[in-house]
Design a protein around this motif. Structure first.
Motif, PDB file in Angstrom:
ATOM      1  N   ARG A  68     -24.286  24.695  17.053  1.00  0.00           N
ATOM      2  CA  ARG A  68     -25.178  23.704  17.493  1.00  0.00           C
ATOM      3  C   ARG A  68     -25.760  22.773  16.437  1.00  0.00           C
ATOM      4  O   ARG A  68     -24.925  22.958  15.227  1.00  0.00           O
ATOM      5  CB  ARG A  68     -26.610  24.248  17.224  1.00  0.00           C
ATOM      6  CG  ARG A  68     -26.903  25.367  18.356  1.00  0.00           C
ATOM      7  CD  ARG A  68     -27.330  24.861  19.644  1.00  0.00           C
ATOM      8  NE  ARG A  68     -27.154  26.017  20.736  1.00  0.00           N
ATOM      9  CZ  ARG A  68     -28.055  26.839  21.147  1.00  0.00           C
ATOM     10  NH1 ARG A  68     -29.383  26.408  20.701  1.00  0.00           N
ATOM     11  NH2 ARG A  68     -28.039  27.765  21.975  1.00  0.00           N
ATOM     12  N   LEU A  69     -25.574  21.359  16.580  1.00  0.00           N
ATOM     13  CA  LEU A  69     -25.753  20.313  15.395  1.00  0.00           C
ATOM     14  C   LEU A  69     -26.898  19.613  15.812  1.00  0.00           C
ATOM     15  O   LEU A  69     -27.283  19.403  16.781  1.00  0.00           O
ATOM     16  CB  LEU A  69     -24.326  19.536  15.766  1.00  0.00           C
ATOM     17  CG  LEU A  69     -22.969  19.811  15.175  1.00  0.00           C
ATOM     18  CD1 LEU A  69     -22.164  20.352  16.546  1.00  0.00           C
ATOM     19  CD2 LEU A  69     -22.272  19.184  14.390  1.00  0.00           C
ATOM     20  N   ARG A  70     -27.366  19.139  14.808  1.00  0.00           N
ATOM     21  CA  ARG A  70     -28.635  18.137  14.867  1.00  0.00           C
ATOM     22  C   ARG A  70     -28.247  17.087  13.756  1.00  0.00           C
ATOM     23  O   ARG A  70     -28.068  17.344  12.645  1.00  0.00           O
ATOM     24  CB  ARG A  70     -29.878  18.828  14.529  1.00  0.00           C
ATOM     25  CG  ARG A  70     -31.174  17.769  14.568  1.00  0.00           C
ATOM     26  CD  ARG A  70     -32.334  18.786  14.659  1.00  0.00           C
ATOM     27  NE  ARG A  70     -33.551  18.019  14.522  1.00  0.00           N
ATOM     28  CZ  ARG A  70     -34.118  17.343  15.743  1.00  0.00           C
ATOM     29  NH1 ARG A  70     -33.688  17.621  16.717  1.00  0.00           N
ATOM     30  NH2 ARG A  70     -35.099  16.634  15.378  1.00  0.00           N
ATOM     31  N   TYR A  71     -28.154  15.760  14.365  1.00  0.00           N
ATOM     32  CA  TYR A  71     -27.935  14.516  13.662  1.00  0.00           C
ATOM     33  C   TYR A  71     -29.099  13.884  13.009  1.00  0.00           C
ATOM     34  O   TYR A  71     -29.847  13.501  13.875  1.00  0.00           O
ATOM     35  CB  TYR A  71     -26.881  13.676  14.336  1.00  0.00           C
ATOM     36  CG  TYR A  71     -25.822  14.365  15.092  1.00  0.00           C
ATOM     37  CD1 TYR A  71     -24.633  14.496  14.303  1.00  0.00           C
ATOM     38  CD2 TYR A  71     -25.778  14.664  16.398  1.00  0.00           C
ATOM     39  CE1 TYR A  71     -23.495  14.949  14.727  1.00  0.00           C
ATOM     40  CE2 TYR A  71     -24.776  15.443  16.802  1.00  0.00           C
ATOM     41  CZ  TYR A  71     -23.447  15.418  16.055  1.00  0.00           C
ATOM     42  OH  TYR A  71     -22.119  16.041  16.663  1.00  0.00           O
ATOM     43  N   ALA A  72     -29.302  13.839  11.840  1.00  0.00           N
ATOM     44  CA  ALA A  72     -30.322  13.114  11.263  1.00  0.00           C
ATOM     45  C   ALA A  72     -29.803  11.661  10.744  1.00  0.00           C
ATOM     46  O   ALA A  72     -30.936  10.977  10.586  1.00  0.00           O
ATOM     47  CB  ALA A  72     -30.796  13.762  10.012  1.00  0.00           C
ATOM     48  N   GLY A  73     -28.996  11.595  10.456  1.00  0.00           N
ATOM     49  CA  GLY A  73     -28.258  10.191   9.912  1.00  0.00           C
ATOM     50  C   GLY A  73     -26.841  10.021  10.186  1.00  0.00           C
ATOM     51  O   GLY A  73     -26.004  11.207  10.126  1.00  0.00           O
ATOM     52  N   ILE A 100     -24.747  18.769   6.185  1.00  0.00           N
ATOM     53  CA  ILE A 100     -24.018  17.904   5.769  1.00  0.00           C
ATOM     54  C   ILE A 100     -24.780  16.838   4.936  1.00  0.00           C
ATOM     55  O   ILE A 100     -25.645  16.354   5.710  1.00  0.00           O
ATOM     56  CB  ILE A 100     -23.275  17.113   6.889  1.00  0.00           C
ATOM     57  CG1 ILE A 100     -22.220  18.111   7.373  1.00  0.00           C
ATOM     58  CG2 ILE A 100     -22.370  15.897   6.295  1.00  0.00           C
ATOM     59  CD1 ILE A 100     -21.475  17.724   8.890  1.00  0.00           C
ATOM     60  N   ARG A 101     -24.276  16.315   3.919  1.00  0.00           N
ATOM     61  CA  ARG A 101     -24.979  15.564   2.940  1.00  0.00           C
ATOM     62  C   ARG A 101     -24.154  14.336   2.516  1.00  0.00           C
ATOM     63  O   ARG A 101     -22.903  14.565   2.346  1.00  0.00           O
ATOM     64  CB  ARG A 101     -25.614  16.031   1.825  1.00  0.00           C
ATOM     65  CG  ARG A 101     -26.885  17.119   2.124  1.00  0.00           C
ATOM     66  CD  ARG A 101     -27.341  17.851   0.916  1.00  0.00           C
ATOM     67  NE  ARG A 101     -28.019  18.891   1.091  1.00  0.00           N
ATOM     68  CZ  ARG A 101     -29.316  18.805   1.475  1.00  0.00           C
ATOM     69  NH1 ARG A 101     -30.090  17.746   1.740  1.00  0.00           N
ATOM     70  NH2 ARG A 101     -30.302  19.931   1.788  1.00  0.00           N
ATOM     71  N   GLU A 104     -23.117  11.490  -2.845  1.00  0.00           N
ATOM     72  CA  GLU A 104     -23.884  10.966  -3.934  1.00  0.00           C
ATOM     73  C   GLU A 104     -25.557  11.179  -3.922  1.00  0.00           C
ATOM     74  O   GLU A 104     -25.764  11.390  -4.968  1.00  0.00           O
ATOM     75  CB  GLU A 104     -23.343   9.226  -3.978  1.00  0.00           C
ATOM     76  CG  GLU A 104     -23.874   8.721  -5.286  1.00  0.00           C
ATOM     77  CD  GLU A 104     -23.386   7.129  -5.290  1.00  0.00           C
ATOM     78  OE1 GLU A 104     -24.228   6.250  -5.902  1.00  0.00           O
ATOM     79  OE2 GLU A 104     -22.387   6.977  -4.880  1.00  0.00           O
ATOM     80  N   THR A 105     -25.926  10.708  -2.921  1.00  0.00           N
ATOM     81  CA  THR A 105     -27.661  10.640  -3.097  1.00  0.00           C
ATOM     82  C   THR A 105     -28.098  11.900  -2.421  1.00  0.00           C
ATOM     83  O   THR A 105     -29.102  12.194  -2.555  1.00  0.00           O
ATOM     84  CB  THR A 105     -28.122   9.618  -1.820  1.00  0.00           C
ATOM     85  OG1 THR A 105     -27.741  10.228  -0.489  1.00  0.00           O
ATOM     86  CG2 THR A 105     -27.299   8.393  -2.237  1.00  0.00           C
ATOM     87  N   ARG A 106     -27.374  12.781  -1.860  1.00  0.00           N
ATOM     88  CA  ARG A 106     -28.017  14.104  -1.354  1.00  0.00           C
ATOM     89  C   ARG A 106     -28.558  14.003  -0.147  1.00  0.00           C
ATOM     90  O   ARG A 106     -29.027  15.013   0.328  1.00  0.00           O
ATOM     91  CB  ARG A 106     -28.466  15.071  -2.405  1.00  0.00           C
ATOM     92  CG  ARG A 106     -27.564  15.300  -3.669  1.00  0.00           C
ATOM     93  CD  ARG A 106     -26.084  15.757  -3.262  1.00  0.00           C
ATOM     94  NE  ARG A 106     -26.275  17.084  -2.988  1.00  0.00           N
ATOM     95  CZ  ARG A 106     -25.260  17.840  -2.610  1.00  0.00           C
ATOM     96  NH1 ARG A 106     -23.970  17.419  -2.555  1.00  0.00           N
ATOM     97  NH2 ARG A 106     -25.594  19.319  -2.120  1.00  0.00           N
ATOM     98  N   LYS A 107     -28.731  12.832   0.505  1.00  0.00           N
ATOM     99  CA  LYS A 107     -29.613  12.654   1.631  1.00  0.00           C
ATOM    100  C   LYS A 107     -28.713  13.463   2.752  1.00  0.00           C
ATOM    101  O   LYS A 107     -27.800  13.465   2.976  1.00  0.00           O
ATOM    102  CB  LYS A 107     -29.346  11.271   2.114  1.00  0.00           C
ATOM    103  CG  LYS A 107     -30.232  10.907   3.302  1.00  0.00           C
ATOM    104  CD  LYS A 107     -30.311   9.464   3.672  1.00  0.00           C
ATOM    105  CE  LYS A 107     -30.869   9.465   5.031  1.00  0.00           C
ATOM    106  NZ  LYS A 107     -30.924   8.012   5.634  1.00  0.00           N
ATOM    107  N   ARG A 108     -29.717  14.116   3.514  1.00  0.00           N
ATOM    108  CA  ARG A 108     -28.985  14.940   4.611  1.00  0.00           C
ATOM    109  C   ARG A 108     -28.714  14.149   5.624  1.00  0.00           C
ATOM    110  O   ARG A 108     -29.508  13.355   6.305  1.00  0.00           O
ATOM    111  CB  ARG A 108     -30.112  16.005   5.023  1.00  0.00           C
ATOM    112  CG  ARG A 108     -29.614  17.026   6.091  1.00  0.00           C
ATOM    113  CD  ARG A 108     -30.741  17.851   6.485  1.00  0.00           C
ATOM    114  NE  ARG A 108     -32.202  17.886   6.612  1.00  0.00           N
ATOM    115  CZ  ARG A 108     -32.549  17.158   7.685  1.00  0.00           C
ATOM    116  NH1 ARG A 108     -31.941  17.136   8.818  1.00  0.00           N
ATOM    117  NH2 ARG A 108     -34.071  16.709   7.789  1.00  0.00           N
ATOM    118  N   LEU A 109     -27.733  14.448   6.217  1.00  0.00           N
ATOM    119  CA  LEU A 109     -27.008  13.803   7.415  1.00  0.00           C
ATOM    120  C   LEU A 109     -27.062  14.890   8.664  1.00  0.00           C
ATOM    121  O   LEU A 109     -27.305  14.244   9.782  1.00  0.00           O
ATOM    122  CB  LEU A 109     -25.772  13.229   7.271  1.00  0.00           C
ATOM    123  CG  LEU A 109     -25.652  12.291   6.087  1.00  0.00           C
ATOM    124  CD1 LEU A 109     -24.162  12.059   5.542  1.00  0.00           C
ATOM    125  CD2 LEU A 109     -26.493  11.181   6.214  1.00  0.00           C
TER     126      LEU A 109
END
Length: 146
Positions: A68-73, A100-101, A104-109
């Motif tokens: 399962r994958l959920r794309y946030a960005g 997956i982030r 550099e920013t650690r924003k979740r993707l």
């Protein structure tokens, strides 16, 4: 003896999104994320000393039966990403959670998980319990890392 409530293994891998993985908008095609997860999963399995050749040597294949994958960005061309893989279940199957982030920013993707089951190479039958080879390696990992 089985692994206890001590932490389970995790690993983190970084990679840069290559040109051949992106579309005309420079966004990584969603299907390539499965490969990114596989790279992280192999590193996690190496960390517990039970990678795919060792699985085979112990008499088992471990096919993925659910993903399962959920794309946030979006992941973009030349972006450095960090893929964390965490073992979350081991008793009857291997369940690995992924994040997956942006490195550099650690924003979740993306968030994802995969499930694998042990299948005997001799009889092609799915096992309902984790083989001793996996349990022994998890115990050894916990002893060395806690």
């Amino acid at each position: 003896m089985t692994p206890d409530d001590r932490p389970l293994p995790r690993s983190e891998t970084e990679l840069v999104i290559p040109f051949h993985d992106v579309d005309m908008m420079q966004v990584a095609w969603h299907g390539h994320y499965v490969r990114y997860l596989e790279i992280a999963r192999c590193e996690l399995l190496d960390a517990i000393d039970y990678n795919y050749p060792q699985m085979q040597a112990s008499g088992f294949a471990w096919p993925v039966i659910d993903l399962r994958l959920r794309y946030a960005g979006p992941a973009l061309f030349a972006q450095r990403i960090a893929i964390e893989a965490r073992l979350s279940e081991w008793e009857h199957r291997l369940k690995i959670d992924y994040t997956i982030r942006d490195a550099e920013t650690r924003k979740r993707l993306t968030r994802a998980w995969s499930v694998q089951v042990a299948v005997g190479l001799d009889d092609h039958e799915m096992r309902l319990a984790s083989p001793p080879a996996l349990v022994e390696r998890l115990l050894a990992w916990q002893e060395a890392n806690t």
